[in-house]
Design a protein around this motif. Structure first.
Motif, short mmCIF file in Angstrom:
data_model
loop_
_atom_site.label_atom_id
_atom_site.label_comp_id
_atom_site.label_asym_id
_atom_site.label_seq_id
_atom_site.Cartn_x
_atom_site.Cartn_y
_atom_site.Cartn_z
N SER A 22 -45.23 -30.17 -98.03
CA SER A 22 -44.01 -30.63 -98.72
C SER A 22 -43.28 -29.47 -99.39
O SER A 22 -42.05 -29.41 -99.38
CB SER A 22 -44.38 -31.68 -99.77
N SER A 23 -44.04 -28.54 -99.97
CA SER A 23 -43.42 -27.37 -100.60
C SER A 23 -42.71 -26.50 -99.58
O SER A 23 -41.60 -26.00 -99.83
CB SER A 23 -44.49 -26.54 -101.34
N TYR A 24 -43.33 -26.32 -98.42
CA TYR A 24 -42.68 -25.55 -97.37
C TYR A 24 -41.42 -26.26 -96.87
O TYR A 24 -40.39 -25.61 -96.61
CB TYR A 24 -43.63 -25.34 -96.19
N GLU A 25 -41.47 -27.57 -96.74
CA GLU A 25 -40.29 -28.32 -96.30
C GLU A 25 -39.15 -28.18 -97.30
O GLU A 25 -37.99 -27.98 -96.93
CB GLU A 25 -40.66 -29.79 -96.11
N TRP A 26 -39.49 -28.29 -98.59
CA TRP A 26 -38.48 -28.16 -99.64
C TRP A 26 -37.89 -26.75 -99.66
O TRP A 26 -36.69 -26.57 -99.79
CB TRP A 26 -39.09 -28.52 -100.97
N SER A 27 -38.76 -25.74 -99.48
CA SER A 27 -38.28 -24.36 -99.43
C SER A 27 -37.28 -24.17 -98.30
O SER A 27 -36.21 -23.57 -98.49
CB SER A 27 -39.48 -23.42 -99.25
N GLU A 28 -37.61 -24.67 -97.12
CA GLU A 28 -36.69 -24.53 -95.99
C GLU A 28 -35.37 -25.23 -96.26
O GLU A 28 -34.29 -24.70 -95.98
CB GLU A 28 -37.33 -25.11 -94.73
N GLN A 29 -35.44 -26.43 -96.82
CA GLN A 29 -34.22 -27.19 -97.09
C GLN A 29 -33.31 -26.47 -98.08
O GLN A 29 -32.09 -26.39 -97.88
CB GLN A 29 -34.58 -28.58 -97.60
N VAL A 30 -33.89 -25.96 -99.17
CA VAL A 30 -33.08 -25.28 -100.18
C VAL A 30 -32.45 -24.01 -99.62
O VAL A 30 -31.28 -23.72 -99.85
CB VAL A 30 -33.93 -24.97 -101.43
N LEU A 31 -33.24 -23.22 -98.88
CA LEU A 31 -32.72 -21.98 -98.32
C LEU A 31 -31.59 -22.25 -97.33
O LEU A 31 -30.55 -21.56 -97.34
CB LEU A 31 -33.85 -21.20 -97.65
N CYS A 32 -31.76 -23.26 -96.49
CA CYS A 32 -30.70 -23.57 -95.52
C CYS A 32 -29.45 -24.11 -96.22
O CYS A 32 -28.32 -23.80 -95.80
CB CYS A 32 -31.21 -24.57 -94.48
N LEU A 33 -29.64 -24.88 -97.28
CA LEU A 33 -28.48 -25.32 -98.06
C LEU A 33 -27.75 -24.13 -98.68
O LEU A 33 -26.51 -24.09 -98.70
CB LEU A 33 -28.93 -26.27 -99.17
N ALA A 34 -28.51 -23.19 -99.21
CA ALA A 34 -27.89 -22.00 -99.81
C ALA A 34 -27.08 -21.23 -98.77
O ALA A 34 -25.95 -20.78 -99.05
CB ALA A 34 -28.97 -21.10 -100.42
N ILE A 35 -27.63 -21.08 -97.57
CA ILE A 35 -26.92 -20.34 -96.51
C ILE A 35 -25.62 -21.06 -96.14
O ILE A 35 -24.59 -20.41 -95.91
CB ILE A 35 -27.84 -20.18 -95.28
N ARG A 36 -25.65 -22.39 -96.10
CA ARG A 36 -24.44 -23.16 -95.80
C ARG A 36 -23.35 -22.91 -96.84
O ARG A 36 -22.16 -23.07 -96.55
CB ARG A 36 -24.76 -24.64 -95.74
N HIS A 37 -23.75 -22.54 -98.05
CA HIS A 37 -22.79 -22.31 -99.14
C HIS A 37 -22.47 -20.83 -99.35
O HIS A 37 -21.89 -20.47 -100.38
CB HIS A 37 -23.31 -22.94 -100.43
N TRP A 38 -22.89 -19.98 -98.43
CA TRP A 38 -22.45 -18.58 -98.52
C TRP A 38 -20.94 -18.53 -98.33
O TRP A 38 -20.39 -19.25 -97.49
CB TRP A 38 -23.11 -17.74 -97.42
N PRO A 39 -20.25 -17.68 -99.09
CA PRO A 39 -18.79 -17.56 -98.91
C PRO A 39 -18.47 -16.96 -97.55
O PRO A 39 -19.22 -16.14 -97.02
CB PRO A 39 -18.36 -16.63 -100.06
N ARG A 40 -17.37 -17.42 -96.98
CA ARG A 40 -16.93 -16.86 -95.71
C ARG A 40 -16.46 -15.43 -95.91
O ARG A 40 -15.91 -15.08 -96.94
CB ARG A 40 -15.78 -17.69 -95.13
N ARG A 41 -16.68 -14.59 -94.92
CA ARG A 41 -16.23 -13.20 -95.01
C ARG A 41 -15.45 -12.85 -93.75
O ARG A 41 -15.66 -13.43 -92.69
CB ARG A 41 -17.41 -12.25 -95.17
N ARG A 42 -14.57 -11.90 -93.87
CA ARG A 42 -13.80 -11.43 -92.72
C ARG A 42 -14.71 -10.71 -91.74
O ARG A 42 -15.62 -10.01 -92.10
CB ARG A 42 -12.68 -10.49 -93.19
N ARG A 43 -14.45 -10.91 -90.46
CA ARG A 43 -15.31 -10.32 -89.44
C ARG A 43 -15.26 -8.81 -89.42
O ARG A 43 -16.18 -8.16 -88.94
CB ARG A 43 -14.92 -10.86 -88.06
N ASP A 44 -14.16 -8.22 -89.91
CA ASP A 44 -14.06 -6.77 -89.89
C ASP A 44 -14.70 -6.13 -91.10
O ASP A 44 -14.64 -4.92 -91.28
CB ASP A 44 -12.58 -6.34 -89.80
N ARG A 45 -15.33 -6.94 -91.94
CA ARG A 45 -16.01 -6.41 -93.13
C ARG A 45 -17.51 -6.60 -92.96
O ARG A 45 -17.96 -7.70 -92.64
CB ARG A 45 -15.54 -7.11 -94.40
N PRO A 46 -18.29 -5.54 -93.21
CA PRO A 46 -19.74 -5.69 -93.06
C PRO A 46 -20.31 -6.60 -94.13
O PRO A 46 -19.74 -6.76 -95.20
CB PRO A 46 -20.25 -4.25 -93.23
N ALA A 47 -21.43 -7.21 -93.81
CA ALA A 47 -22.12 -8.04 -94.79
C ALA A 47 -22.62 -7.15 -95.93
O ALA A 47 -23.00 -6.01 -95.71
CB ALA A 47 -23.30 -8.75 -94.14
#
Length: 206
Positions: free
Chosen positions: A78-103
């Protein structure tokens, strides 16, 4: 030194001590022994234990005793499942960036220094801190604390952990969200399959 700063010092030291390989899950915590080990009086030590109880790192028992939580395969899964869910949610909320700008380079503690649990915690916290929702980083921070002992134990069960973290770091640097999500999902699927092995290794650490 104020009472608040003393409790904070004891809390940090106690969190680090209890996350070490020295204490198996389920261990009874003797406040007198811990006070002596940490050079702290009983009051800030008990305050720190109660704070860790609120974080889920310590369990308070009837009669005022304290124990580390027991670990079982279902709970760990359950802890691993929760960890995956939170991390994937965080990634979905990363701000969009221009393709010509490096991460942006992951500079907040991801420097290859520390044990595998420290490096994993830094990488996952970096993922959370890029989210536009601050609660993601807070949730990941709590998971990092709860899973530190487990991540140290994973070294005895899973091979190539350094390579795994490096591959994930490289994907984050490219800014490829879909790749990061796939790697995060694979990371957790591997561990969910091996929950029983990891639990057994946790109770047989030397």
């Amino acid at each position: 030194m104020s009472a608040g700063s003393t409790t904070e010092r004891v809390l940090i030291a106690l969190r680090h001590l209890l996350a070490s390989r020295e204490f198996e899950p389920g261990t009874r915590l003797d406040p007198a022994m811990l006070s002596q080990r940490l050079g702290a009086s009983a009051t800030p030590l008990r305050e720190a234990l109660h704070l860790l109880t609120g974080e889920g790192l310590v369990e308070s028992r009837a009669g005022g005793g304290f124990n580390l939580p027991y670990l079982d395969a279902a709970g760990l899964r359950s802890s691993y499942e929760w960890s995956e869910q939170v991390l994937c949610l965080a990634i979905r909320h990363w701000p969009r960036r221009r393709r010509d700008r490096p991460a942006p380079a992951p500079t907040d503690g991801i420097d290859g220094i520390g044990d595998i649990a420290d490096r994993c915690a830094a990488l996952f916290l970096h993922i959370g801190r890029q989210s536009s929702n601050r609660e993601h980083a807070r949730a990941i921070g709590r998971l990092n604390a709860q899973l530190r002992h487990v991540r140290l134990t994973e070294e005895r069960v899973i091979e190539r952990l350094d390579e795994e973290l490096q591959t994930l770091t490289d994907a984050i640097l490219t800014g490829d969200r879909s790749m990061v999500v796939r790697l995060i999902s694979n990371y957790h699927r591997i561990r969910q399959r091996l929950c029983t092995n990891i639990v057994n290794a946790s109770y047989n650490a030397s």
